[in-house]
Design a protein around this motif. Structure first.
Motif, mmCIF file in Angstrom:
data_model
loop_
_atom_site.group_PDB
_atom_site.id
_atom_site.type_symbol
_atom_site.label_atom_id
_atom_site.label_comp_id
_atom_site.label_asym_id
_atom_site.label_seq_id
_atom_site.Cartn_x
_atom_site.Cartn_y
_atom_site.Cartn_z
ATOM 1 N N VAL A 50 -30.379 20.514 -2.671
ATOM 2 C CA VAL A 50 -30.251 20.940 -4.062
ATOM 3 C C VAL A 50 -31.035 19.973 -4.951
ATOM 4 O O VAL A 50 -30.935 18.751 -4.789
ATOM 5 N N THR A 51 -31.829 20.520 -5.881
ATOM 6 C CA THR A 51 -32.555 19.635 -6.788
ATOM 7 C C THR A 51 -31.576 18.711 -7.506
ATOM 8 O O THR A 51 -30.418 19.087 -7.752
ATOM 9 N N ASN A 52 -32.020 17.531 -7.826
ATOM 10 C CA ASN A 52 -31.142 16.566 -8.504
ATOM 11 C C ASN A 52 -30.518 17.163 -9.763
ATOM 12 O O ASN A 52 -29.329 16.970 -10.017
ATOM 13 N N GLU A 53 -31.312 17.891 -10.512
ATOM 14 C CA GLU A 53 -30.818 18.468 -11.763
ATOM 15 C C GLU A 53 -29.711 19.489 -11.502
ATOM 16 O O GLU A 53 -28.689 19.503 -12.180
ATOM 17 N N TYR A 54 -29.921 20.337 -10.522
ATOM 18 C CA TYR A 54 -28.924 21.360 -10.193
ATOM 19 C C TYR A 54 -27.686 20.723 -9.564
ATOM 20 O O TYR A 54 -26.555 21.114 -9.858
ATOM 21 N N LYS A 61 -18.647 14.126 -12.352
ATOM 22 C CA LYS A 61 -18.798 12.729 -11.958
ATOM 23 C C LYS A 61 -20.267 12.323 -12.022
ATOM 24 O O LYS A 61 -21.167 13.163 -11.939
ATOM 25 N N LYS A 62 -20.476 11.031 -12.141
ATOM 26 C CA LYS A 62 -21.831 10.498 -12.102
ATOM 27 C C LYS A 62 -22.389 10.694 -10.694
ATOM 28 O O LYS A 62 -21.727 10.390 -9.706
ATOM 29 N N THR A 63 -23.598 11.211 -10.616
ATOM 30 C CA THR A 63 -24.239 11.331 -9.312
ATOM 31 C C THR A 63 -24.996 10.037 -9.024
ATOM 32 O O THR A 63 -25.344 9.293 -9.938
ATOM 33 N N VAL A 64 -25.236 9.784 -7.747
ATOM 34 C CA VAL A 64 -25.874 8.530 -7.353
ATOM 35 C C VAL A 64 -27.198 8.819 -6.664
ATOM 36 O O VAL A 64 -27.432 9.908 -6.157
ATOM 37 N N ASP A 65 -28.037 7.827 -6.624
ATOM 38 C CA ASP A 65 -29.313 7.907 -5.929
ATOM 39 C C ASP A 65 -29.056 7.598 -4.454
ATOM 40 O O ASP A 65 -28.620 6.486 -4.124
ATOM 41 N N PRO A 66 -29.300 8.541 -3.548
ATOM 42 C CA PRO A 66 -29.016 8.283 -2.138
ATOM 43 C C PRO A 66 -29.888 7.196 -1.507
ATOM 44 O O PRO A 66 -29.577 6.732 -0.422
ATOM 45 N N ARG A 67 -30.937 6.768 -2.215
ATOM 46 C CA ARG A 67 -31.742 5.650 -1.688
ATOM 47 C C ARG A 67 -31.031 4.318 -1.864
ATOM 48 O O ARG A 67 -31.309 3.357 -1.151
ATOM 49 N N THR A 68 -30.098 4.259 -2.827
ATOM 50 C CA THR A 68 -29.438 2.984 -3.121
ATOM 51 C C THR A 68 -27.924 3.021 -2.958
ATOM 52 O O THR A 68 -27.283 1.975 -2.928
ATOM 53 N N HIS A 69 -27.343 4.211 -2.883
ATOM 54 C CA HIS A 69 -25.892 4.350 -2.778
ATOM 55 C C HIS A 69 -25.548 5.389 -1.710
ATOM 56 O O HIS A 69 -26.208 6.428 -1.630
#
Length: 145
Positions: A50-54, A61-69
């Motif tokens: 799913v695109t980050n925006e969608y 909730k706050k979404t996280v960057d899977p590269r860092t979390h």
């Protein structure tokens, strides 16, 4: 019957589709559009890239960057140790990375793969006898042999 749909965020939907099909998954075009792609592992397991925006519209909730979390760790079984090695090689060749060393527990063998967005997927093989007997009993039996 239960089906599992795992929503994973992506910054590049086309790249995600190419990555997961390189691993042997297929796409369900009925549930694929400009916002998401339905990645089919088998008749019961699906990833929704799913695109980050969608993705952000699915939760307050706050979404996280899977590269860092890490938000979730996904583990998918394979039919053999060789199949685990093959899918990791395909994933690395398709732009993923292997963030950790392989793990061999005697009854189970696993390797981790990060997709190009940083979403982590573990692929593992567990000895069928260990599933039936439990890992401790299986390892004890192996030690006697």
């Amino acid at each position: 019957m239960t089906h599992i749909f795992v929503n994973i965020p992506t910054s590049d939907l086309e790249r995600s589709k190419a990555f997961y099909t390189a691993l042997g998954a297929s796409l369900n075009p009925t549930f694929t559009d400009d916002n998401a792609a339905c990645i089919v592992w088998d008749d019961n397991v699906y990833f929704m890239a799913v695109t980050n925006e969608y993705f952000a519209t699915f939760t307050d909730k706050k979404t996280v960057d899977p590269r860092t979390h890490a938000q979730v760790l996904i583990a998918l079984s394979r039919e053999s140790r060789a199949a685990v090695d093959e899918i990791i090689a395909a994933g690395v060749a398709a732009g993923g990375s292997e963030p950790t060393e392989p793990k061999d527990y005697g009854f189970m063998y696993s390797r981790d793969l990060d997709d190009p967005d940083g979403n982590g997927v573990e692929f593992f093989f567990m000895e069928p006898a260990a599933v039936d007997q439990g890992p401790d009993a299986y390892l004890a039996e192996q030690a006697k042999a």
